[in-house]
Motif scaffolding. Sequence first.
Motif, short mmCIF file in Angstrom:
data_model
loop_
_atom_site.label_atom_id
_atom_site.label_comp_id
_atom_site.label_asym_id
_atom_site.label_seq_id
_atom_site.Cartn_x
_atom_site.Cartn_y
_atom_site.Cartn_z
N THR A 73 -4.97 10.74 -9.35
CA THR A 73 -6.23 10.40 -8.70
C THR A 73 -6.85 9.15 -9.32
OG1 THR A 73 -6.62 12.71 -8.17
CG2 THR A 73 -8.53 11.25 -8.15
N VAL A 104 1.25 7.48 -6.29
CA VAL A 104 0.26 8.55 -6.32
C VAL A 104 0.91 9.87 -5.89
CG1 VAL A 104 -1.93 9.37 -5.39
CG2 VAL A 104 -1.62 6.94 -5.91
N PHE A 111 -5.10 6.37 -7.83
CA PHE A 111 -5.54 6.28 -6.43
C PHE A 111 -6.90 5.58 -6.34
CE2 PHE A 111 -8.43 7.96 -3.26
CZ PHE A 111 -7.79 7.56 -2.10
N PHE A 133 -4.91 26.11 -7.20
CA PHE A 133 -4.65 24.70 -7.49
C PHE A 133 -3.86 24.04 -6.37
CE2 PHE A 133 -2.01 21.30 -9.07
CZ PHE A 133 -2.93 20.52 -9.74
N ILE A 170 -2.55 15.60 -11.70
CA ILE A 170 -3.41 15.32 -10.53
C ILE A 170 -4.55 14.39 -10.93
CG2 ILE A 170 -5.22 17.13 -10.56
CD1 ILE A 170 -4.27 17.69 -7.64
N GLN A 211 -6.85 11.90 0.19
CA GLN A 211 -6.43 10.58 -0.26
C GLN A 211 -5.58 9.87 0.79
OE1 GLN A 211 -4.79 10.74 -4.22
NE2 GLN A 211 -6.67 11.61 -5.09
N ILE A 263 -6.64 1.88 -6.64
CA ILE A 263 -6.11 1.26 -5.42
C ILE A 263 -7.17 1.23 -4.33
CG2 ILE A 263 -4.38 1.43 -3.60
CD1 ILE A 263 -2.74 3.13 -5.68
N PHE A 264 -7.78 2.42 -4.13
CA PHE A 264 -8.71 2.51 -3.01
C PHE A 264 -9.90 1.56 -3.21
CE2 PHE A 264 -12.51 4.21 -0.98
CZ PHE A 264 -12.08 4.17 0.34
N PHE A 322 -6.22 6.30 2.47
CA PHE A 322 -5.19 5.26 2.66
C PHE A 322 -5.14 4.83 4.11
CE2 PHE A 322 -2.90 6.34 -1.41
CZ PHE A 322 -2.89 5.06 -1.90
N LEU A 381 0.83 -1.20 0.00
CA LEU A 381 0.00 0.00 0.00
C LEU A 381 0.88 1.27 0.00
CD1 LEU A 381 -3.02 -0.16 -0.12
CD2 LEU A 381 -3.14 0.15 2.35
N LEU A 388 2.34 1.85 -3.41
CA LEU A 388 1.33 2.40 -4.31
C LEU A 388 1.07 3.86 -3.98
CD1 LEU A 388 -1.08 -0.67 -4.31
CD2 LEU A 388 0.39 0.08 -6.18
N MET A 389 1.10 4.17 -2.69
CA MET A 389 0.86 5.54 -2.25
C MET A 389 1.96 6.46 -2.75
SD MET A 389 -0.27 6.41 1.61
CE MET A 389 1.32 6.85 2.27
N LEU A 448 -6.73 17.69 -1.58
CA LEU A 448 -7.02 16.40 -2.20
C LEU A 448 -6.04 15.33 -1.71
CD1 LEU A 448 -9.07 15.49 -4.33
CD2 LEU A 448 -7.29 15.79 -6.05
N LEU A 482 -7.82 2.44 4.80
CA LEU A 482 -7.50 1.09 4.33
C LEU A 482 -6.56 0.39 5.30
CD1 LEU A 482 -7.02 1.58 0.47
CD2 LEU A 482 -9.02 0.69 1.69
#
Lengths: 385, 644
Positions: A325, A301, A328, B35, A321, B46, A331-332, B50, A294, A297-298, B42, B53
């Motif tokens: 995303t 991202v 992401f 931005f 982005i 995320q 994965i999520f 994570f 994980l 993978l993070m 954002l 999870l």
Amino acid sequence: MSGSTVFEKRLLTRDRGSGILQKLWQIPWIFVLLLCAVAAVGYVALYSAGSGNPDLYATKHALRFGFCLVMMLCIGFIDIRLIARAAPVAYVVGVGLLVMVALHGEVGKGAQRWIDLGPLQLQPSELMKIILALTLAAWFHRASWERVGNPFFLVVPAILILVPVGLIFKQPNLGTSLITAVLGGVMFWAAGVRWWKFAIVIGGAVAAVPIVYENLRDYQRARITTFLDPESDPLGAGYNIIQSKIALGSGGFWGKGFLQGTQGHLNFLPEKQTDFIFTMIAEEFGLVGAMGTLTLLMLVVAFCFLVALRCKHQFGRLLAIGLGTNYFLYIFVNVAMVTGSIPVGGVPLPLISHGGSAMLTTMIGFGLVISAWVHRDAEFGPARD
Amino acid sequence: MKLPRLLRLRREKGGIANFTMRGVKREEEQRRSVFTRRALLLAGGQLGLFGFLGYRLHTLQVEQGERYATLAEENRLSARLLSPPRGRVLDRNGQVVAGNRLNWRALLVAEQTSDVGATLETFSRIVPLGEHERARVEREMRRRRRFVPVIVREFLTWEDMARIEVNAPDLPGILIDVGTTRIYPEAEHLAHIVGYVAPPAERDMDGDPLLQLPGIRVGRSGIERFHDLAMRGRAGSVQLEVNAVGRVIRELDRREGQPGQDIEISVDTELQKAIRGRIEEGTSVVVMNARNGEVLAMASQPSFDPNVFNSGVSNAQWRQLTNNRATPLINKATNGLYAPGSTFKMVVALAALEARVTTPYERVSCPGHFDLGESRFHCWNRGGHGALDQRTALKLSCDVYFYEMARRLGINRIAAMSRRFGLGVDLDIELPGARRGLVPTREWREAQGRGWALGDTVVHGIGQGFYQLTPLSLATMTARLATGRAVQPHLTRSIGGRPARGGRPEDWPSMGIAERDLRLMRDAMWAVVNEAGGTASIGRLPSGYGQMAGKTGTTQVRRVSREQRERGFRVESLPREYRPHALFVGYAPHDNPLYAVSVVVEHGTSGSAAAAPLARDAIVETFNRFRAVPQPGARVADAERSGR
């Protein structure tokens, strides 16, 4: 333009992406290495999923990744401005493929999702997500803060989202269509669309839930009901979730060891090489392995976000982005699915799962991210109407 | 619209500025800062997801890890029991009287044939299958998984198997395998002793997992039931790893069970068969080793074939067995109840001697009847025996003498002596359901709410009245008279090769009856058979076999009325079921007792005529079998040794 020379010159001198060698130097090799590490995790997991027989999944995975890697680097060299210009064409092609699959695609699991391209089966919905990120980035690249505030300016991108979302939903593939919609929403958000507009759309979406539920296919409804109470149908629709949780939970902290997982090898675990590959990892390598994967993978991202933040032009920022995303969301949704946190959606874990379509499109996406990185300082002002 | 500070954006005025370079730059700066803020937000979102999870994984793998590990093991492991072979029953010569036969079966595995119906069709052309048999196979096929074999036909003959093998290419999915089934080679000859087995019923489930196995059998009667636990053995087990559909992947652990133990019984099959060949319906014969109580033969006619219970007895067969008036399922030697009649007189005589209410020499006068108040009790000899001492009274079986002895003793002293001889008490024979019989006492009668009259006592002096005794207990009584030891009848010689208790004469304690008194009884019993005028002269052994001692008995099953007596009543004129039972007890050789015998012939009319010859033949056959025709003075031990 008079008086702009200093500014222009500065931009030009910092445009390091002009020569091939310079560009090669600019390739983010750490990111490439990271992707190789992810693919290696996939190789190990697929080796185990094939019960120690690499010919079953693992070798194919490695070869496919090698091909995709070269392709990604090639895309990375393409000038970002060229890519932006190609966006409308890509969008038309993407939607065209979706229409094609609707008309005469292969039917798999009660849904038309595939186009058979000989050796490769392409899932246009996967490709469409990348194209959508590209298209929306190109659209919003032109948008000033004022224009983004103008509701009429948002009509076109909204349609750009709704067309593919609708087509994917009709396949029917609820999971991917929702993910595509969310991806589009994130692009809107990153582009600076006002808060209250989101509030309206989300409110409307919640209100639409009963209507959508009415139009769901039976198997999609079953997914939701079995998600809410998986034990209600332990041999039917709830089987996958229960078996996945058993396999995952039984891995414990340290795992059962490489090739020692029992649930996967004894076929209790369904689709262990594709959607449930993460379960396989978690069973054999435990919480340590699962969290390690994980984290890896993070980091992938996170790199996309880094690119977005370092990019000097809006297009690159939005593209990076959006693609970050997109990955992401894969994965999520996948991990949440195998841990029984959300309904099973048939979403793979790209670069780890067995399957070409997701890997190909994901690597195309990362190619675009690399291009954005290489050309992060390119002079690419918003186009003037 | 009020927004959080982080998200609040500066409103840009003056769109014209956008056309200047500065304006472009400012616009770019602005877009960038919006931005950046939103991108960070954002990223934070995320990262949070994570984290969610990670939390889920921690919950599943660490907090609930053990629970899921257990579930995974349950998924993976499947324990199967191995059924051990059931112990056999052997007779005293090692001949198998209850064994296990290989049971060849044809099985069908659905997944190995493309068309189950076609395979069954072909099979039934080779080995005919009934309509309901095919229906059963198809039903089981639907219920089970496709790789689980289903039994198509059991108990295949060699010819069947040969035909199946020859046609194997046309029979995809058909396998032949072998199981075991119980078999009784001697069928009805030992049915009452060995018993039979049947599939366990709900009430048999004693927690032994073995009983859950398909094809397992439990003992239902006789030795099979008594030694069921020893013969059953212990189940072995295999731990198998199975996959999601239940197919066996590999064997993880195997624990062999313990085969059931063989039981050796004291019966001699050939002797049993010879005796059974001599007797008719309603007759039972028991031959015991008088010294240690081993039952050498125990015959009861009619009998049944225990093999039918194994493969499942049909309703019609069952009704035929249970509704039969001759009760083939009942072992008359242990469950038939009879009044002992004159065979009981030794017990009364011994009680009288021990209680000192008489002496061997006292003479009692028999005028043919015995008067007690208003009642008159007849002697079997209407003319009377005149004055006779105890030996003569036994030899001639005078009733009046024993009426008098009973009157002097009272019923309870007779009952006490009876019990010392094993009458009306539990003999612990290894045959479940064996009856103990009944020896009446005053208290027993009063418990029924009835009084005990002196007249009752008098009648019980000649073994009539309320007595209900089994042939086995009469044989036991005889063995005790012959040896003076309280031997008990038993059938088990060894369990799993270890000798059972009670095989040696010394295992049995003395009865504590004066040897002098016992000798008087033996002498009188010798006279009954071997002296002129004795009631059982017909029971004399052929020359070379030594001499037998014994006692006859004839017991009325119906009261003879005075009227009948006066009309010159003849028993032979009665319908058979009203005729008296004929009994005989005896032992041989008389001077060195080895074998005790009891014979009961239902409605045999006369102990001398019907029972004594059977006892004689049984003893002769026993000597023949054991090759122990004793010469005068032969040692018991020699006979025992040569008999094995």
